[in-house]
Design a protein around this motif. Structure first.
Motif, PDB file in Angstrom:
ATOM      1  N   GLU A 169     -17.224  -8.570 -34.888  1.00 17.06           N
ATOM      2  CA  GLU A 169     -17.573  -9.366 -33.576  1.00 17.06           C
ATOM      3  C   GLU A 169     -18.947  -8.739 -33.094  1.00 17.06           C
ATOM      4  OE1 GLU A 169     -14.925  -8.236 -34.518  1.00 17.06           O
ATOM      5  OE2 GLU A 169     -13.708 -10.024 -35.033  1.00 17.06           O
ATOM      6  N   ARG A 170     -18.916  -7.316 -33.215  1.00 17.61           N
ATOM      7  CA  ARG A 170     -20.300  -6.869 -32.524  1.00 17.61           C
ATOM      8  C   ARG A 170     -21.470  -7.187 -33.335  1.00 17.61           C
ATOM      9  NH1 ARG A 170     -20.870  -1.031 -32.111  1.00 17.61           N
ATOM     10  NH2 ARG A 170     -22.661  -1.558 -30.753  1.00 17.61           N
ATOM     11  N   ILE A 171     -21.408  -7.209 -34.590  1.00 19.90           N
ATOM     12  CA  ILE A 171     -22.652  -7.660 -35.273  1.00 19.90           C
ATOM     13  C   ILE A 171     -22.897  -9.238 -35.257  1.00 19.90           C
ATOM     14  CG2 ILE A 171     -23.415  -7.834 -37.674  1.00 19.90           C
ATOM     15  CD1 ILE A 171     -21.371  -5.871 -38.818  1.00 19.90           C
ATOM     16  N   VAL A 172     -21.755  -9.872 -35.148  1.00 17.69           N
ATOM     17  CA  VAL A 172     -22.242 -11.407 -34.849  1.00 17.69           C
ATOM     18  C   VAL A 172     -22.784 -11.684 -33.522  1.00 17.69           C
ATOM     19  CG1 VAL A 172     -21.174 -13.601 -34.585  1.00 17.69           C
ATOM     20  CG2 VAL A 172     -20.580 -12.292 -36.463  1.00 17.69           C
ATOM     21  N   ALA A 173     -22.244 -10.975 -32.441  1.00 11.00           N
ATOM     22  CA  ALA A 173     -22.774 -11.159 -30.999  1.00 11.00           C
ATOM     23  C   ALA A 173     -24.113 -10.719 -30.979  1.00 11.00           C
ATOM     24  CB  ALA A 173     -21.809 -10.150 -30.099  1.00 11.00           C
ATOM     25  N   THR A 174     -24.683  -9.349 -31.614  1.00 12.37           N
ATOM     26  CA  THR A 174     -25.845  -9.222 -31.660  1.00 12.37           C
ATOM     27  C   THR A 174     -26.697  -9.825 -32.447  1.00 12.37           C
ATOM     28  OG1 THR A 174     -25.093  -6.640 -31.387  1.00 12.37           O
ATOM     29  CG2 THR A 174     -27.293  -7.162 -32.069  1.00 12.37           C
ATOM     30  N   THR A 230     -27.681 -12.807 -30.313  1.00  4.50           N
ATOM     31  CA  THR A 230     -28.523 -12.742 -29.267  1.00  4.50           C
ATOM     32  C   THR A 230     -30.064 -12.590 -29.713  1.00  4.50           C
ATOM     33  OG1 THR A 230     -27.061 -11.451 -27.972  1.00  4.50           O
ATOM     34  CG2 THR A 230     -29.243 -11.100 -27.629  1.00  4.50           C
ATOM     35  N   LEU A 231     -30.232 -11.939 -30.969  1.00  2.00           N
ATOM     36  CA  LEU A 231     -31.469 -11.914 -31.820  1.00  2.00           C
ATOM     37  C   LEU A 231     -31.922 -13.428 -32.011  1.00  2.00           C
ATOM     38  CD1 LEU A 231     -31.458  -8.862 -34.068  1.00  2.00           C
ATOM     39  CD2 LEU A 231     -32.773  -9.174 -32.102  1.00  2.00           C
ATOM     40  N   VAL A 232     -31.080 -14.112 -32.516  1.00  2.00           N
ATOM     41  CA  VAL A 232     -31.377 -15.619 -32.849  1.00  2.00           C
ATOM     42  C   VAL A 232     -31.864 -16.376 -31.668  1.00  2.00           C
ATOM     43  CG1 VAL A 232     -30.591 -17.606 -33.989  1.00  2.00           C
ATOM     44  CG2 VAL A 232     -29.905 -15.651 -34.835  1.00  2.00           C
ATOM     45  N   ASP A 233     -31.118 -16.216 -30.496  1.00  2.00           N
ATOM     46  CA  ASP A 233     -31.294 -17.043 -29.313  1.00  2.00           C
ATOM     47  C   ASP A 233     -32.843 -16.445 -28.734  1.00  2.00           C
ATOM     48  OD1 ASP A 233     -29.014 -18.385 -29.275  1.00  2.00           O
ATOM     49  OD2 ASP A 233     -27.795 -16.867 -28.063  1.00  2.00           O
ATOM     50  N   GLU A 234     -33.060 -15.431 -28.699  1.00  2.00           N
ATOM     51  CA  GLU A 234     -34.298 -14.654 -28.051  1.00  2.00           C
ATOM     52  C   GLU A 234     -35.601 -14.912 -29.011  1.00  2.00           C
ATOM     53  OE1 GLU A 234     -33.166 -10.830 -26.768  1.00  2.00           O
ATOM     54  OE2 GLU A 234     -31.827 -11.737 -24.954  1.00  2.00           O
ATOM     55  N   GLY A 272     -35.471 -16.130 -32.477  1.00  2.00           N
ATOM     56  CA  GLY A 272     -35.428 -16.949 -33.854  1.00  2.00           C
ATOM     57  C   GLY A 272     -34.758 -16.392 -35.131  1.00  2.00           C
ATOM     58  N   LEU A 273     -34.666 -17.362 -36.093  1.00  2.00           N
ATOM     59  CA  LEU A 273     -33.933 -16.612 -37.387  1.00  2.00           C
ATOM     60  C   LEU A 273     -34.531 -15.424 -37.948  1.00  2.00           C
ATOM     61  CD1 LEU A 273     -32.770 -20.179 -38.801  1.00  2.00           C
ATOM     62  CD2 LEU A 273     -31.365 -18.524 -37.654  1.00  2.00           C
ATOM     63  N   ALA A 274     -35.944 -15.660 -38.061  1.00  2.53           N
ATOM     64  CA  ALA A 274     -36.648 -14.609 -38.817  1.00  2.53           C
ATOM     65  C   ALA A 274     -36.495 -13.280 -38.139  1.00  2.53           C
ATOM     66  CB  ALA A 274     -38.082 -14.999 -38.696  1.00  2.53           C
ATOM     67  N   ALA A 275     -35.912 -12.970 -36.980  1.00  4.74           N
ATOM     68  CA  ALA A 275     -35.812 -11.785 -36.294  1.00  4.74           C
ATOM     69  C   ALA A 275     -34.597 -11.182 -36.827  1.00  4.74           C
ATOM     70  CB  ALA A 275     -35.709 -11.984 -34.813  1.00  4.74           C
ATOM     71  N   VAL A 276     -33.825 -11.961 -37.636  1.00  6.20           N
ATOM     72  CA  VAL A 276     -32.390 -10.989 -37.863  1.00  6.20           C
ATOM     73  C   VAL A 276     -32.698 -10.756 -39.334  1.00  6.20           C
ATOM     74  CG1 VAL A 276     -30.103 -11.507 -38.781  1.00  6.20           C
ATOM     75  CG2 VAL A 276     -31.231 -12.803 -36.924  1.00  6.20           C
ATOM     76  N   SER A 277     -32.509  -9.283 -39.460  1.00  8.32           N
ATOM     77  CA  SER A 277     -32.374  -8.449 -40.874  1.00  8.32           C
ATOM     78  C   SER A 277     -31.449  -7.342 -40.726  1.00  8.32           C
ATOM     79  CB  SER A 277     -33.988  -7.846 -41.167  1.00  8.32           C
ATOM     80  OG  SER A 277     -34.112  -6.690 -40.193  1.00  8.32           O
ATOM     81  N   THR A 278     -31.124  -6.862 -41.739  1.00  9.64           N
ATOM     82  CA  THR A 278     -29.960  -5.865 -41.770  1.00  9.64           C
ATOM     83  C   THR A 278     -30.636  -4.599 -41.044  1.00  9.64           C
ATOM     84  OG1 THR A 278     -30.693  -5.213 -43.919  1.00  9.64           O
ATOM     85  CG2 THR A 278     -28.564  -6.780 -43.522  1.00  9.64           C
ATOM     86  N   ARG A 279     -31.686  -4.212 -41.258  1.00  7.38           N
ATOM     87  CA  ARG A 279     -32.662  -3.174 -40.779  1.00  7.38           C
ATOM     88  C   ARG A 279     -32.654  -3.373 -38.994  1.00  7.38           C
ATOM     89  NH1 ARG A 279     -38.034  -1.014 -42.992  1.00  7.38           N
ATOM     90  NH2 ARG A 279     -36.822  -0.666 -44.604  1.00  7.38           N
ATOM     91  N   LEU A 302     -30.852  -5.354 -37.108  1.00  3.19           N
ATOM     92  CA  LEU A 302     -29.348  -5.358 -36.784  1.00  3.19           C
ATOM     93  C   LEU A 302     -28.916  -4.094 -36.461  1.00  3.19           C
ATOM     94  CD1 LEU A 302     -27.883  -8.482 -38.282  1.00  3.19           C
ATOM     95  CD2 LEU A 302     -28.088  -7.891 -35.965  1.00  3.19           C
ATOM     96  N   ALA A 303     -28.989  -3.122 -37.512  1.00  2.00           N
ATOM     97  CA  ALA A 303     -28.513  -1.594 -37.592  1.00  2.00           C
ATOM     98  C   ALA A 303     -29.021  -1.068 -36.312  1.00  2.00           C
ATOM     99  CB  ALA A 303     -28.910  -0.917 -38.913  1.00  2.00           C
ATOM    100  N   ALA A 304     -30.506  -1.083 -36.176  1.00  2.00           N
ATOM    101  CA  ALA A 304     -31.218  -0.526 -34.953  1.00  2.00           C
ATOM    102  C   ALA A 304     -30.592  -0.995 -33.854  1.00  2.00           C
ATOM    103  CB  ALA A 304     -32.640  -0.801 -35.013  1.00  2.00           C
ATOM    104  N   GLU A 305     -30.533  -2.308 -33.528  1.00  2.00           N
ATOM    105  CA  GLU A 305     -29.805  -2.678 -32.278  1.00  2.00           C
ATOM    106  C   GLU A 305     -28.485  -2.126 -32.170  1.00  2.00           C
ATOM    107  OE1 GLU A 305     -31.368  -4.560 -30.120  1.00  2.00           O
ATOM    108  OE2 GLU A 305     -33.138  -4.789 -30.994  1.00  2.00           O
TER     109      GLU A 305
END
Length: 215
Positions: free
Chosen positions: A12-17, A20-24, A26-33, A35-38
């Motif tokens: 749930e935390r991963i999805v919520a974070t 937020t990245l996608v919303d703010e 876009g899709l290109a902002a999402v990476s495992t690296r 997300l891990a940092a966030e």
């Protein structure tokens, strides 16, 4: 004093974070690296919940589908009213998260909330008397319309520079520079106009289906 514990990592935390990245950004902002940092964790820890970035984006898409109200298909509303109210709720969810629409446009796949949505619409149409084939078409049509309306703003696509609309070249766009200031109002009105037209057309088709051949 004991050091405060970090919140436990969860799907749930991963999805919520990620949402937020996608919303703010876009899709290109999402990476495992990223997300891990966030989340303040190591990258490999994400793999305990999701194997790939695509799985995370699918989960984000499903979390948006889960925001769509489906109660109108269960509380006795007639099929036309239910379709209208569902379309309004669906568009509201997509309007709040427009950057995830390209993922949603691929269809529900194996996403639970997406499948519940499809099941609710199809089931309600069949129960109302639509033949299964036509019920499938109704669901597809409404999905195309709602998703299309969420992909961008018609009014927001016009620049607010009056000089961009040379009357010699565009004689009918003399007021186009004013559209952006009325973006929300115009887009809402356009959505309701289109939705009303679709439902009126579907109602006429439904009535024809109920008339016995030769009558």
């Amino acid at each position: 004093m004991a050091r405060p514990r970090k919140p436990l990592l969860s799907a749930e935390r991963i999805v919520a974070t990620a949402r937020t990245l996608v919303d703010e950004e876009g899709l290109a902002a999402v990476s495992t690296r990223r997300l891990a940092a966030e989340l303040g964790v190591s990258g490999p820890s994400l793999y305990n919940h999701f194997r790939t970035k695509d799985q995370i984006l699918e989960a984000v898409a499903d979390s948006v589908c889960a925001q769509v109200d489906l109660s109108m298909f269960e509380d006795g509303r007639d099929w036309r009213t239910a379709l209208h109210d569902w379309a309004v709720s669906y568009r509201a969810a997509l309007r709040d998260h427009p950057n995830i629409v390209p993922v949603l446009a691929h269809g529900p796949g194996r996403r639970p909330a997406g499948l519940r949505l499809a099941d609710a619409v199809f089931g309600a149409m069949v129960k109302a008397g639509w033949p299964p084939a036509q019920a499938t078409s109704v669901g597809a049509l409404m999905r195309y319309f709602v998703m299309g309306s969420a992909l961008g703003s018609f009014a927001g696509g016009f620049v607010d520079d009056e000089a961009a609309y040379d009357p010699a070249a565009y004689p009918h766009l003399g007021q186009a520079h004013l559209l952006a200031d009325q973006q929300e109002k115009i887009d809402e009105r356009a959505f309701e106009t289109g939705l009303t037209a679709l439902l009126e057309g579907l109602t006429a088709q439904f009535e024809r289906l109920r008339v016995p051949p030769g009558v």
